[in-house]
Design an enzyme around this catalytic site. Structure first.
Site, mmCIF file in Angstrom:
data_model
loop_
_atom_site.group_PDB
_atom_site.id
_atom_site.type_symbol
_atom_site.label_atom_id
_atom_site.label_comp_id
_atom_site.label_asym_id
_atom_site.label_seq_id
_atom_site.Cartn_x
_atom_site.Cartn_y
_atom_site.Cartn_z
ATOM 1 N N ASP A 1 9.210 2.806 0.423
ATOM 2 C CA ASP A 1 7.955 3.379 1.214
ATOM 3 C C ASP A 1 8.171 2.770 2.556
ATOM 4 O OD1 ASP A 1 5.590 3.995 2.507
ATOM 5 O OD2 ASP A 1 4.543 3.635 0.631
ATOM 6 N N LYS B 1 3.510 8.775 9.126
ATOM 7 C CA LYS B 1 3.198 8.003 10.609
ATOM 8 C C LYS B 1 4.117 8.230 11.625
ATOM 9 C CE LYS B 1 0.135 4.614 8.635
ATOM 10 N NZ LYS B 1 0.168 3.887 7.151
ATOM 11 N N TYR C 1 0.715 -1.115 -0.146
ATOM 12 C CA TYR C 1 -0.095 0.082 0.084
ATOM 13 C C TYR C 1 0.900 1.324 0.056
ATOM 14 C CZ TYR C 1 -3.595 3.351 1.603
ATOM 15 O OH TYR C 1 -4.582 4.414 1.699
HETATM 16 C C1 LIG Z 1 -0.208 4.290 5.783
HETATM 17 C C2 LIG Z 1 0.591 4.182 4.774
HETATM 18 C C3 LIG Z 1 0.798 5.237 3.505
HETATM 19 C C4 LIG Z 1 -0.431 6.260 3.464
HETATM 20 O O1 LIG Z 1 -0.059 7.309 4.472
HETATM 21 P P1 LIG Z 1 -1.118 8.186 4.702
HETATM 22 O O2 LIG Z 1 -0.637 9.172 5.814
HETATM 23 O O3 LIG Z 1 -2.435 7.257 5.453
HETATM 24 O O4 LIG Z 1 -1.571 8.872 3.569
HETATM 25 C C5 LIG Z 1 1.648 4.906 2.649
HETATM 26 N N1 LIG Z 1 2.515 3.916 2.567
HETATM 27 C C6 LIG Z 1 2.421 2.886 3.593
HETATM 28 C C7 LIG Z 1 3.426 1.787 3.449
HETATM 29 C C8 LIG Z 1 1.412 3.060 4.461
HETATM 30 O O5 LIG Z 1 1.511 2.191 5.684
#
Ligand SMILES: *Cc1c(COP(=O)(O)O)cnc(C)c1O
Length: 423
Positions: free
Chosen positions: A238, A266, A143
């Site tokens: 990511d 995060k 994601y």
């Molecule tokens: C949570 C998440 C995102 C998106 O971040 P948001 O602050 O919810 O937009 C992108 N990449 C990874 C791996 C994530 O876990």
């Protein structure tokens, strides 16, 4: 008088789609209703109904120090008193950027944004600009936020035609989104053999934490690094979840691999809406105003948010990551014994302060493996554990998160409760 969760949820559904501001919170996958939360402290979260839970969601990752850590709260209150937003630079933006650059070996410069979604979207734009190429490769089950180009699903066929994963994304927008299963280096090589000259970037969660938890097999990340270098494509890690969690210096430190660009979010906001992307200076200098790649944000580098992020990272510098990892390892081994005694097949993947429990036989190495696990049993486990005072992510495709505030008693109580789960 405070309304009960049930009544709040009923009223919320009248004015918020599904009653929630992010879909998984609605608890649909586990056949439950969401709890409305009143407050949280340390490893505990408290619903408006007056019930306390040991929290294994941690706002989906950010609260690695536990909730309402005094140092973070103090920094936040102090910043708020001095004004919520200026739309002009403030000192904490610099100090947070410096902390990120010092911590992450592959980050020489960094730009703050407001979410992980924004960070991933901007990093992709930059990679496309730097290479002059349109396509990128992502892995099924990873994601990267909800920006259009990432919302593609495909069949199991490597480099199969990408189809939008949601209405509202025109096929053209995901036409350059190439897909392949996680941990499938041969698959990635085939994609490059077919489209190598078009591929701007490979984006990957170095530890996949949005399909439960799936660790990279040895050689996978190294192979991606090599493929990108050989083909002139950028490797994007990511690290929205892994950054400051699998090690203070992120997965790039833990695995010793240098991506070209890094996406963050995060934890670096300490619970406030923050994201960032960074990388080699030669790429980052392409961003406006030093370069020609446009990217902006009214609230980017927001003073209370960067203050909370700074306080979080400064506090994490003194935390014992190895001790927490050992505690999680022992806890997971204990759970495996408990489920083995019951004759319930489970696979528990873990990494640092994360673990995911799959009700399945054998190893889970990719999305197909995660999807093959028994989702019905997971839903029963979720409801059972919630009834016993444990707040787990309401989906079998999420990882459990642990914080530095989780005490030995929290783990022991969880194991004790799990022992009573009938299956
Ligand atoms: C949570 C998440 C995102 C998106 O971040 P948001 O602050 O919810 O937009 C992108 N990449 C990874 C791996 C994530 O876990």
């Amino acid at each position: 008088m405070t309304l009960a969760s049930t009544e709040l949820f009923r009223r919320a559904q009248e004015c918020i789609p599904g009653g929630v501001n992010s879909p998984v919170r609605a608890c649909l996958a586990v056949g439950a209703e969401p709890l409305f939360i009143d407050r949280a402290q340390g490893s505990r979260i408290y619903s408006v109904d007056g019930d306390g839970y040991v929290d294994f969601v941690l706002s989906w990752g950010p609260m690695l120090l536990g909730h309402a850590h005094p140092r973070v709260t103090a920094a936040l209150c102090d910043a708020a008193r001095r004004g919520a937003s200026f739309g002009a630079p403030c000192p904490d933006e610099l100090y947070l950027a410096r902390l990120l650059v010092d911590a992450l070996p592959a980050v020489e410069m960094v730009r703050m944004v407001n979410s992980g979604t924004e960070a991933a979207m901007s990093a992709l734009r930059l990679a496309r600009a730097c290479t002059g190429r349109p396509a990128f490769l992502k892995f099924t089950g990873c994601y990267h936020g909800h920006a259009d180009p990432f919302l593609a699903a495909a069949g199991s066929g490597v480099a199969a035609l990408s189809l939008p994963g949601t209405p509202g994304v025109p096929p053209g927008v995901v036409a350059d989104t190439l897909l392949c299963p996680y941990n499938d280096l041969d698959g990635a090589e085939r994609v490059f053999a077919a489209r190598g000259g078009d591929i701007a970037a490979v984006i990957v969660e170095p530890v996949a934490a949005n399909m439960g938890l799936v660790l990279p097999v040895p050689g996978f990340l190294e192979g991606l690094r090599e493929l990108c270098t050989r083909n002139g494509s950028l490797l994007i890690f990511d690290e929205v979840i892994t950054g400051f969690r699998v090690a203070y210096g992120g997965a790039q430190t833990r695995f010793g691999i240098q991506p070209d660009l890094t996406v963050l979010g995060k934890i670096i906001g300490g619970g406030l809406p923050v994201g960032a992307y960074g990388g080699k200076a030669e790429y980052m200098r392409r961003i406006a105003p030093s370069g020609d790649v446009y990217q902006a944000g009214t609230l980017s580098g927001n003073p209370p948010a960067v203050a909370a992020g700074r306080a979080t990272l400064e506090t994490l510098q003194c935390c014992d990551y190895a001790a927490l990892e050992l505690r999680v390892e022992q806890f997971c081994s204990g759970l495996e014994r408990i489920f083995a005694d019951k004759g319930l097949p489970v696979c528990i993947n873990r990494c640092a302060s994360m673990f995911a429990l799959f009700f399945t036989q054998g190893a889970v190495r990719d999305f197909a493996g995660a999807a093959a696990a028994d989702a019905e049993r997971w839903a029963r486990f979720y409801r059972f554990m919630r009834g016993r005072g444990f707040y787990l992510a309401p989906s079998a495709f999420e990882t459990a998160m642990v914080s530095f505030a989780h005490a030995a008693e929290d783990f022991a109580a969880f194991a004790e409760a799990a022992r009573d789960f009938a299956g």
